[in-house]
Design a protein around this motif. Sequence first.
Motif, PDB file in Angstrom:
ATOM      1  N   LYS A 292      -9.791 -12.959   7.715  1.00 58.75           N
ATOM      2  CA  LYS A 292      -8.920 -11.863   8.152  1.00 58.75           C
ATOM      3  C   LYS A 292      -7.794 -11.635   7.157  1.00 58.75           C
ATOM      4  O   LYS A 292      -7.447 -10.486   6.841  1.00 58.75           O
ATOM      5  N   ASP A 293      -7.209 -12.728   6.677  1.00 58.51           N
ATOM      6  CA  ASP A 293      -6.121 -12.585   5.714  1.00 58.51           C
ATOM      7  C   ASP A 293      -6.615 -12.030   4.382  1.00 58.51           C
ATOM      8  O   ASP A 293      -5.872 -11.328   3.682  1.00 58.51           O
ATOM      9  N   ARG A 294      -7.848 -12.329   4.031  1.00 55.95           N
ATOM     10  CA  ARG A 294      -8.420 -11.726   2.819  1.00 55.95           C
ATOM     11  C   ARG A 294      -8.527 -10.210   2.992  1.00 55.95           C
ATOM     12  O   ARG A 294      -8.272  -9.444   2.057  1.00 55.95           O
ATOM     13  N   ASN A 295      -8.919  -9.783   4.200  1.00 50.68           N
ATOM     14  CA  ASN A 295      -8.969  -8.342   4.484  1.00 50.68           C
ATOM     15  C   ASN A 295      -7.577  -7.727   4.418  1.00 50.68           C
ATOM     16  O   ASN A 295      -7.389  -6.646   3.847  1.00 50.68           O
ATOM     17  N   HIS A 296      -6.587  -8.428   5.009  1.00 47.15           N
ATOM     18  CA  HIS A 296      -5.209  -7.925   4.978  1.00 47.15           C
ATOM     19  C   HIS A 296      -4.709  -7.816   3.544  1.00 47.15           C
ATOM     20  O   HIS A 296      -4.005  -6.854   3.189  1.00 47.15           O
ATOM     21  N   LEU A 297      -5.060  -8.783   2.709  1.00 39.91           N
ATOM     22  CA  LEU A 297      -4.674  -8.751   1.298  1.00 39.91           C
ATOM     23  C   LEU A 297      -5.275  -7.534   0.606  1.00 39.91           C
ATOM     24  O   LEU A 297      -4.591  -6.841  -0.168  1.00 39.91           O
ATOM     25  N   ALA A 298      -6.537  -7.261   0.884  1.00 36.01           N
ATOM     26  CA  ALA A 298      -7.210  -6.106   0.265  1.00 36.01           C
ATOM     27  C   ALA A 298      -6.545  -4.793   0.689  1.00 36.01           C
ATOM     28  O   ALA A 298      -6.285  -3.919  -0.147  1.00 36.01           O
ATOM     29  N   TYR A 299      -6.275  -4.648   2.000  1.00 38.31           N
ATOM     30  CA  TYR A 299      -5.598  -3.438   2.485  1.00 38.31           C
ATOM     31  C   TYR A 299      -4.234  -3.270   1.811  1.00 38.31           C
ATOM     32  O   TYR A 299      -3.844  -2.161   1.420  1.00 38.31           O
ATOM     33  N   ALA A 300      -3.505  -4.385   1.684  1.00 38.75           N
ATOM     34  CA  ALA A 300      -2.153  -4.334   1.112  1.00 38.75           C
ATOM     35  C   ALA A 300      -2.177  -3.893  -0.348  1.00 38.75           C
ATOM     36  O   ALA A 300      -1.350  -3.075  -0.774  1.00 38.75           O
ATOM     37  N   ILE A 301      -3.117  -4.419  -1.112  1.00 40.02           N
ATOM     38  CA  ILE A 301      -3.224  -4.041  -2.536  1.00 40.02           C
ATOM     39  C   ILE A 301      -3.533  -2.551  -2.669  1.00 40.02           C
ATOM     40  O   ILE A 301      -2.927  -1.842  -3.481  1.00 40.02           O
ATOM     41  N   ALA A 302      -4.477  -2.074  -1.850  1.00 40.03           N
ATOM     42  CA  ALA A 302      -4.839  -0.645  -1.890  1.00 40.03           C
ATOM     43  C   ALA A 302      -3.646   0.233  -1.528  1.00 40.03           C
ATOM     44  O   ALA A 302      -3.349   1.214  -2.218  1.00 40.03           O
ATOM     45  N   LEU A 303      -2.932  -0.134  -0.451  1.00 40.29           N
ATOM     46  CA  LEU A 303      -1.796   0.677   0.004  1.00 40.29           C
ATOM     47  C   LEU A 303      -0.650   0.663  -1.001  1.00 40.29           C
ATOM     48  O   LEU A 303       0.025   1.682  -1.188  1.00 40.29           O
ATOM     49  N   MET A 304      -0.427  -0.473  -1.655  1.00 46.07           N
ATOM     50  CA  MET A 304       0.644  -0.547  -2.657  1.00 46.07           C
ATOM     51  C   MET A 304       0.426   0.486  -3.757  1.00 46.07           C
ATOM     52  O   MET A 304       1.355   1.213  -4.145  1.00 46.07           O
ATOM     53  N   ILE A 305      -0.805   0.579  -4.240  1.00 45.61           N
ATOM     54  CA  ILE A 305      -1.087   1.500  -5.346  1.00 45.61           C
ATOM     55  C   ILE A 305      -1.168   2.940  -4.859  1.00 45.61           C
ATOM     56  O   ILE A 305      -0.695   3.859  -5.526  1.00 45.61           O
ATOM     57  N   LEU A 306      -1.760   3.153  -3.676  1.00 42.19           N
ATOM     58  CA  LEU A 306      -1.849   4.509  -3.135  1.00 42.19           C
ATOM     59  C   LEU A 306      -0.456   5.086  -2.877  1.00 42.19           C
ATOM     60  O   LEU A 306      -0.211   6.279  -3.094  1.00 42.19           O
ATOM     61  N   GLU A 307       0.474   4.240  -2.419  1.00 42.21           N
ATOM     62  CA  GLU A 307       1.865   4.689  -2.214  1.00 42.21           C
ATOM     63  C   GLU A 307       2.534   4.986  -3.552  1.00 42.21           C
ATOM     64  O   GLU A 307       3.170   6.022  -3.732  1.00 42.21           O
ATOM     65  N   ALA A 308       2.406   4.048  -4.495  1.00 39.63           N
ATOM     66  CA  ALA A 308       3.080   4.193  -5.785  1.00 39.63           C
ATOM     67  C   ALA A 308       2.564   5.392  -6.574  1.00 39.63           C
ATOM     68  O   ALA A 308       3.332   6.036  -7.297  1.00 39.63           O
ATOM     69  N   ARG A 309       1.283   5.702  -6.416  1.00 36.28           N
ATOM     70  CA  ARG A 309       0.692   6.833  -7.142  1.00 36.28           C
ATOM     71  C   ARG A 309       0.786   8.147  -6.367  1.00 36.28           C
ATOM     72  O   ARG A 309       0.269   9.178  -6.806  1.00 36.28           O
ATOM     73  N   GLY A 310       1.434   8.094  -5.201  1.00 40.18           N
ATOM     74  CA  GLY A 310       1.676   9.326  -4.449  1.00 40.18           C
ATOM     75  C   GLY A 310       0.490   9.852  -3.680  1.00 40.18           C
ATOM     76  O   GLY A 310       0.510  10.988  -3.214  1.00 40.18           O
ATOM     77  N   VAL A 311      -0.548   9.051  -3.519  1.00 46.50           N
ATOM     78  CA  VAL A 311      -1.726   9.497  -2.757  1.00 46.50           C
ATOM     79  C   VAL A 311      -1.444   9.408  -1.261  1.00 46.50           C
ATOM     80  O   VAL A 311      -1.883  10.249  -0.477  1.00 46.50           O
ATOM     81  N   VAL A 312      -0.701   8.388  -0.852  1.00 44.64           N
ATOM     82  CA  VAL A 312      -0.334   8.171   0.554  1.00 44.64           C
ATOM     83  C   VAL A 312       1.186   8.235   0.662  1.00 44.64           C
ATOM     84  O   VAL A 312       1.885   7.544  -0.078  1.00 44.64           O
ATOM     85  N   PRO A 313       1.741   9.057   1.578  1.00 40.23           N
ATOM     86  CA  PRO A 313       3.194   9.187   1.676  1.00 40.23           C
ATOM     87  C   PRO A 313       3.883   7.939   2.226  1.00 40.23           C
ATOM     88  O   PRO A 313       4.895   7.498   1.709  1.00 40.23           O
ATOM     89  N   GLU A 314       3.352   7.350   3.314  1.00 44.56           N
ATOM     90  CA  GLU A 314       3.988   6.190   3.947  1.00 44.56           C
ATOM     91  C   GLU A 314       2.916   5.337   4.604  1.00 44.56           C
ATOM     92  O   GLU A 314       2.077   5.835   5.356  1.00 44.56           O
ATOM     93  N   ALA A 315       2.923   4.027   4.313  1.00 43.90           N
ATOM     94  CA  ALA A 315       1.800   3.155   4.665  1.00 43.90           C
ATOM     95  C   ALA A 315       1.587   3.016   6.167  1.00 43.90           C
ATOM     96  O   ALA A 315       0.463   3.125   6.659  1.00 43.90           O
ATOM     97  N   LYS A 316       2.648   2.762   6.932  1.00 45.84           N
ATOM     98  CA  LYS A 316       2.497   2.449   8.350  1.00 45.84           C
ATOM     99  C   LYS A 316       1.921   3.623   9.135  1.00 45.84           C
ATOM    100  O   LYS A 316       0.989   3.469   9.934  1.00 45.84           O
ATOM    101  N   SER A 317       2.454   4.823   8.911  1.00 48.25           N
ATOM    102  CA  SER A 317       1.942   6.010   9.611  1.00 48.25           C
ATOM    103  C   SER A 317       0.510   6.318   9.179  1.00 48.25           C
ATOM    104  O   SER A 317      -0.308   6.787   9.976  1.00 48.25           O
ATOM    105  N   PHE A 318       0.208   6.026   7.918  1.00 42.88           N
ATOM    106  CA  PHE A 318      -1.148   6.245   7.417  1.00 42.88           C
ATOM    107  C   PHE A 318      -2.136   5.288   8.072  1.00 42.88           C
ATOM    108  O   PHE A 318      -3.252   5.679   8.435  1.00 42.88           O
ATOM    109  N   LEU A 319      -1.738   4.022   8.252  1.00 41.21           N
ATOM    110  CA  LEU A 319      -2.626   3.023   8.865  1.00 41.21           C
ATOM    111  C   LEU A 319      -2.955   3.354  10.313  1.00 41.21           C
ATOM    112  O   LEU A 319      -4.027   3.004  10.804  1.00 41.21           O
ATOM    113  N   ARG A 320      -2.039   4.009  11.002  1.00 40.89           N
ATOM    114  CA  ARG A 320      -2.271   4.339  12.422  1.00 40.89           C
ATOM    115  C   ARG A 320      -3.444   5.304  12.606  1.00 40.89           C
ATOM    116  O   ARG A 320      -3.982   5.425  13.702  1.00 40.89           O
ATOM    117  N   LYS A 321      -3.826   5.975  11.541  1.00 45.29           N
ATOM    118  CA  LYS A 321      -4.984   6.871  11.632  1.00 45.29           C
ATOM    119  C   LYS A 321      -6.296   6.096  11.693  1.00 45.29           C
ATOM    120  O   LYS A 321      -7.304   6.619  12.176  1.00 45.29           O
TER     121      LYS A 321
END
Length: 351
Positions: free
Chosen positions: A171-200
């Motif tokens: 489970k933590d490996r999955n959480h790590l993968a999600y976190a890495i993806a969200l870090m870059i998607l946020e920094a590159r402007g693909v995703v505006p805000e991680a928490k609201s995006f995850l709720r989808k």
Amino acid sequence: MSLSVSSPTQRHCPYCGALLTYVLYNDEGEPVCPTCGSVLSPAFGFVHDIGIEGKYDVFEPYSKSGEGRISSRATLSDSVHDGGLGTVINPREAKGSKFKLFKKLSKEQEKSRIRNNKESIEVDVMKTLNVFLDNVSSDVNIPDSVRKEISKVAKKIVNDNYESFKGISRKDRNHLAYAIALMILEARGVVPEAKSFLRKFFNDEKEINKIIDWLKRVKYDYGREIYMKMVNPRNREEEYLAKGRSTLQYVIQQLKLDYKPEERPILHSFYEDLIRNALSMNMNSGKQKLSLLGGLVYIVLNVFSKSEKSKVTQSRLAKLLNVGNNSIRETYVEANDRLLIVVSVPTRKRK
């Protein structure tokens, strides 16, 4: 397929009488005599190779006397980094006093092979990343360059922090993968805000909070150096492109514009070309960043509008981005004067 066999008792071919030091298998998995080519029937005590899920011992399994062989192969599995092709110590095939020893060895080997292996952690993270990115790509457009960057960064973070990741659960490996993806998607402007995006994509608030906790660890610990370079870009063009991607994505979501999945990459590519050309013409001089990007968004949405009714007005866009109407209009007029915008429209053939 051929298989060398060390036989505890000498065995001969029932047809030609040749001594069998090894046997061959045909395409159907039947054992064949290497001398005369006869199929060795189970009626004579020979075992067919029934595939990965079956036993591989051609002669009798591990015996009470300690003779015979212990099978060293297991079933194929996608959950294991080596696909199940590596050696497996199976204590169930050991008898007597050796059982406890084999059980202990099996536990230690399983730890090193599955839980704590660097390659295993990397494969688990990459599998989760690919599934996650495929799922979210229906909601946001992820450029190929960003997708490649996520894979590259994920491998680097796992390799650099392998000692910290030893023994972490699936489970933590999955959480790590999600976190890495969200870090870059946020920094590159693909995703505006991680928490609201995850709720989808996640209904469990506890799961979302765990991913956010891992996101903080990745940003400020495991991938701090990478993250700081992304949020503080030295290249002005990268800074505008990152902000531009998030602005366009935000406008599309807020206005609920219905673009097909195959249309989004074209729309984003056209928008990024506009930003690059506007910067090369120094159109950003004396303007707020959002004013320039908002005016270019207005051009893109009008070029890609499907009807007159679906066109977005300057006042509506300015209100959404919290900028003045004049700033949108000025950028639009300047872009029309200074940029050459060529749009190819497919036409129907004449009958």
